[in-house]
Design a protein around this motif. Sequence first.
Motif, PDB file in Angstrom:
ATOM      1  N   SER A   1       0.863  -1.183   0.000  1.00 36.03           N
ATOM      2  CA  SER A   1       0.000   0.000   0.000  1.00 36.03           C
ATOM      3  C   SER A   1       0.898   1.232   0.000  1.00 36.03           C
ATOM      4  CB  SER A   1      -0.895   0.000   1.244  1.00 36.03           C
ATOM      5  OG  SER A   1      -1.795   1.078   1.186  1.00 36.03           O
ATOM      6  N   SER A   2       0.595   2.152  -0.906  1.00 39.53           N
ATOM      7  CA  SER A   2       1.468   3.308  -1.075  1.00 39.53           C
ATOM      8  C   SER A   2       0.660   4.575  -1.298  1.00 39.53           C
ATOM      9  CB  SER A   2       2.388   3.087  -2.283  1.00 39.53           C
ATOM     10  OG  SER A   2       1.613   2.963  -3.464  1.00 39.53           O
ATOM     11  N   VAL A   3       1.342   5.678  -1.158  1.00 38.24           N
ATOM     12  CA  VAL A   3       0.780   6.966  -1.558  1.00 38.24           C
ATOM     13  C   VAL A   3       1.693   7.481  -2.663  1.00 38.24           C
ATOM     14  CG1 VAL A   3       1.999   8.267   0.248  1.00 38.24           C
ATOM     15  CG2 VAL A   3      -0.055   9.213  -0.776  1.00 38.24           C
ATOM     16  N   CYS A   4       1.083   7.981  -3.747  1.00 40.34           N
ATOM     17  CA  CYS A   4       1.876   8.461  -4.864  1.00 40.34           C
ATOM     18  C   CYS A   4       1.620   9.946  -5.091  1.00 40.34           C
ATOM     19  CB  CYS A   4       1.542   7.678  -6.134  1.00 40.34           C
ATOM     20  SG  CYS A   4       2.598   8.160  -7.528  1.00 40.34           S
ATOM     21  N   TYR A   5       2.699  10.707  -5.187  1.00 40.91           N
ATOM     22  CA  TYR A   5       2.633  12.151  -5.385  1.00 40.91           C
ATOM     23  C   TYR A   5       2.907  12.565  -6.832  1.00 40.91           C
ATOM     24  CZ  TYR A   5       2.863  12.601  -0.286  1.00 40.91           C
ATOM     25  OH  TYR A   5       2.609  12.525   1.053  1.00 40.91           O
ATOM     26  N   CYS A   6       3.020  11.589  -7.750  1.00 42.55           N
ATOM     27  CA  CYS A   6       3.330  11.965  -9.127  1.00 42.55           C
ATOM     28  C   CYS A   6       2.197  12.810  -9.703  1.00 42.55           C
ATOM     29  CB  CYS A   6       3.605  10.740  -9.993  1.00 42.55           C
ATOM     30  SG  CYS A   6       2.134   9.910 -10.630  1.00 42.55           S
ATOM     31  N   ARG A   7       2.513  13.599 -10.705  1.00 43.65           N
ATOM     32  CA  ARG A   7       1.531  14.522 -11.272  1.00 43.65           C
ATOM     33  C   ARG A   7       0.352  13.777 -11.895  1.00 43.65           C
ATOM     34  NH1 ARG A   7      -1.357  18.472 -10.410  1.00 43.65           N
ATOM     35  NH2 ARG A   7      -1.685  19.950 -12.087  1.00 43.65           N
ATOM     36  N   MET A   8       0.606  12.601 -12.464  1.00 41.37           N
ATOM     37  CA  MET A   8      -0.491  11.855 -13.067  1.00 41.37           C
ATOM     38  C   MET A   8      -1.491  11.403 -11.994  1.00 41.37           C
ATOM     39  SD  MET A   8      -0.404   8.749 -15.835  1.00 41.37           S
ATOM     40  CE  MET A   8       0.525   9.708 -17.024  1.00 41.37           C
ATOM     41  N   CYS A   9      -0.998  10.937 -10.858  1.00 37.81           N
ATOM     42  CA  CYS A   9      -1.898  10.530  -9.765  1.00 37.81           C
ATOM     43  C   CYS A   9      -2.608  11.744  -9.164  1.00 37.81           C
ATOM     44  CB  CYS A   9      -1.128   9.765  -8.683  1.00 37.81           C
ATOM     45  SG  CYS A   9      -0.785   8.042  -9.143  1.00 37.81           S
ATOM     46  N   GLN A  10      -1.918  12.868  -9.107  1.00 33.52           N
ATOM     47  CA  GLN A  10      -2.570  14.096  -8.619  1.00 33.52           C
ATOM     48  C   GLN A  10      -3.746  14.462  -9.518  1.00 33.52           C
ATOM     49  OE1 GLN A  10       0.648  16.915  -8.538  1.00 33.52           O
ATOM     50  NE2 GLN A  10       1.389  16.206  -6.550  1.00 33.52           N
ATOM     51  N   LYS A  11      -3.536  14.425 -10.823  1.00 32.30           N
ATOM     52  CA  LYS A  11      -4.611  14.768 -11.751  1.00 32.30           C
ATOM     53  C   LYS A  11      -5.746  13.743 -11.678  1.00 32.30           C
ATOM     54  CE  LYS A  11      -4.140  17.476 -14.991  1.00 32.30           C
ATOM     55  NZ  LYS A  11      -4.466  18.844 -15.338  1.00 32.30           N
TER      56      LYS A  11
ATOM     57  N   VAL B   1      -5.749  -0.865   5.108  1.00 35.43           N
ATOM     58  CA  VAL B   1      -4.773  -0.954   4.013  1.00 35.43           C
ATOM     59  C   VAL B   1      -3.980   0.356   3.928  1.00 35.43           C
ATOM     60  CG1 VAL B   1      -5.905  -2.753   2.645  1.00 35.43           C
ATOM     61  CG2 VAL B   1      -6.607  -0.381   2.358  1.00 35.43           C
ATOM     62  N   ALA B   2      -3.597   0.875   5.073  1.00 37.52           N
ATOM     63  CA  ALA B   2      -2.889   2.155   5.153  1.00 37.52           C
ATOM     64  C   ALA B   2      -1.547   2.092   4.422  1.00 37.52           C
ATOM     65  CB  ALA B   2      -2.657   2.540   6.611  1.00 37.52           C
ATOM     66  N   PRO B   3      -1.177   3.172   3.726  1.00 36.36           N
ATOM     67  CA  PRO B   3       0.095   3.204   3.006  1.00 36.36           C
ATOM     68  C   PRO B   3       1.306   3.017   3.913  1.00 36.36           C
ATOM     69  CG  PRO B   3      -1.333   4.972   2.265  1.00 36.36           C
ATOM     70  CD  PRO B   3      -1.984   4.368   3.477  1.00 36.36           C
ATOM     71  N   THR B   4       2.303   2.326   3.357  1.00 35.44           N
ATOM     72  CA  THR B   4       3.555   2.086   4.082  1.00 35.44           C
ATOM     73  C   THR B   4       4.765   2.657   3.349  1.00 35.44           C
ATOM     74  OG1 THR B   4       3.763  -0.084   3.029  1.00 35.44           O
ATOM     75  CG2 THR B   4       2.666  -0.004   5.188  1.00 35.44           C
ATOM     76  N   ILE B   5       4.550   3.215   2.155  1.00 32.66           N
ATOM     77  CA  ILE B   5       5.646   3.782   1.374  1.00 32.66           C
ATOM     78  C   ILE B   5       5.098   4.898   0.490  1.00 32.66           C
ATOM     79  CG2 ILE B   5       5.394   2.110  -0.516  1.00 32.66           C
ATOM     80  CD1 ILE B   5       8.518   2.168  -0.726  1.00 32.66           C
ATOM     81  N   ALA B   6       5.945   5.854   0.153  1.00 30.19           N
ATOM     82  CA  ALA B   6       5.554   6.962  -0.740  1.00 30.19           C
ATOM     83  C   ALA B   6       6.363   6.878  -2.029  1.00 30.19           C
ATOM     84  CB  ALA B   6       5.787   8.301  -0.058  1.00 30.19           C
ATOM     85  N   TYR B   7       5.665   7.075  -3.136  1.00 34.83           N
ATOM     86  CA  TYR B   7       6.290   7.116  -4.453  1.00 34.83           C
ATOM     87  C   TYR B   7       6.110   8.494  -5.072  1.00 34.83           C
ATOM     88  CZ  TYR B   7       6.401   1.996  -4.393  1.00 34.83           C
ATOM     89  OH  TYR B   7       6.647   0.689  -4.083  1.00 34.83           O
ATOM     90  N   GLY B   8       6.894   8.754  -6.095  1.00 33.40           N
ATOM     91  CA  GLY B   8       6.743   9.994  -6.852  1.00 33.40           C
ATOM     92  C   GLY B   8       6.928  11.242  -6.010  1.00 33.40           C
TER      93      GLY B   8
END
Length: 159
Positions: free
Chosen positions: A26-36, A102-109
Motif C-alpha cells: 500500500s502506497s501513496v503516490c505524489y506523481c503529477r499523473m496521480c494528482q490529476k 490498508v494504510a500506506p507504508t511507502i511513498a512514491y513519486g
Amino acid sequence: MSAVSLSGGCQCGAVRFRLTGAPGTSSVCYCRMCQKASASHALALVSVGDATVEWTRGDPCWFQSSDAARRGFCEKCGTPLAYDAPDGLALSVLAFDDPDRVAPTIAYGVEGRRIWCDAIPDLPERHSLEDPDAVSFLEKMVSYQHPDHDTDTWPERKP
C-alpha cells in the motif's frame, strides 16, 4: 499483511468491490499523473498482490492514462477506484470501507509532492462537530453517499 476480505466502492454506490486474500504493498503516490487522476495532492493505492478482486456491483469505467496504465473510476460519480498497469491491479485506498486496514507504508513519486504538503500537519484544525455552523449545515443536509459497508440494494440519487 494477512489474508482478509475487504469491501469498498465509489461514493454513489453504483460500483462496489471485494478484495479477498492478502493485499500487496500500500502506497501513496505524489506523481503529477496521480494528482490529476485524484484531483488531490496524492493518491493512495494498494496493490492487489496475490489477492482476488470481485466487482460486486457494477463495473468501473476505464481511462487509458498512459501507454502503460489505465485508471478505473465510477461513471456516475467519478470516484477513482483502480489503477491497472503491467505489474498488476491496485485499488484506491480511500475507496475501501475501512481504509485504515490498508494504510500506506511507502511513498512514491515524491519529486511531485507539492511544496505546501509539508505544511498540512501544521494547519489550524477545525472539527466540524464542534462548530455550530457546521453542525447546523450537517443536520439539514441529505446525503446520497453510499454507506461504508455492503448493501443488498442502494437507491440511486433522486433528482
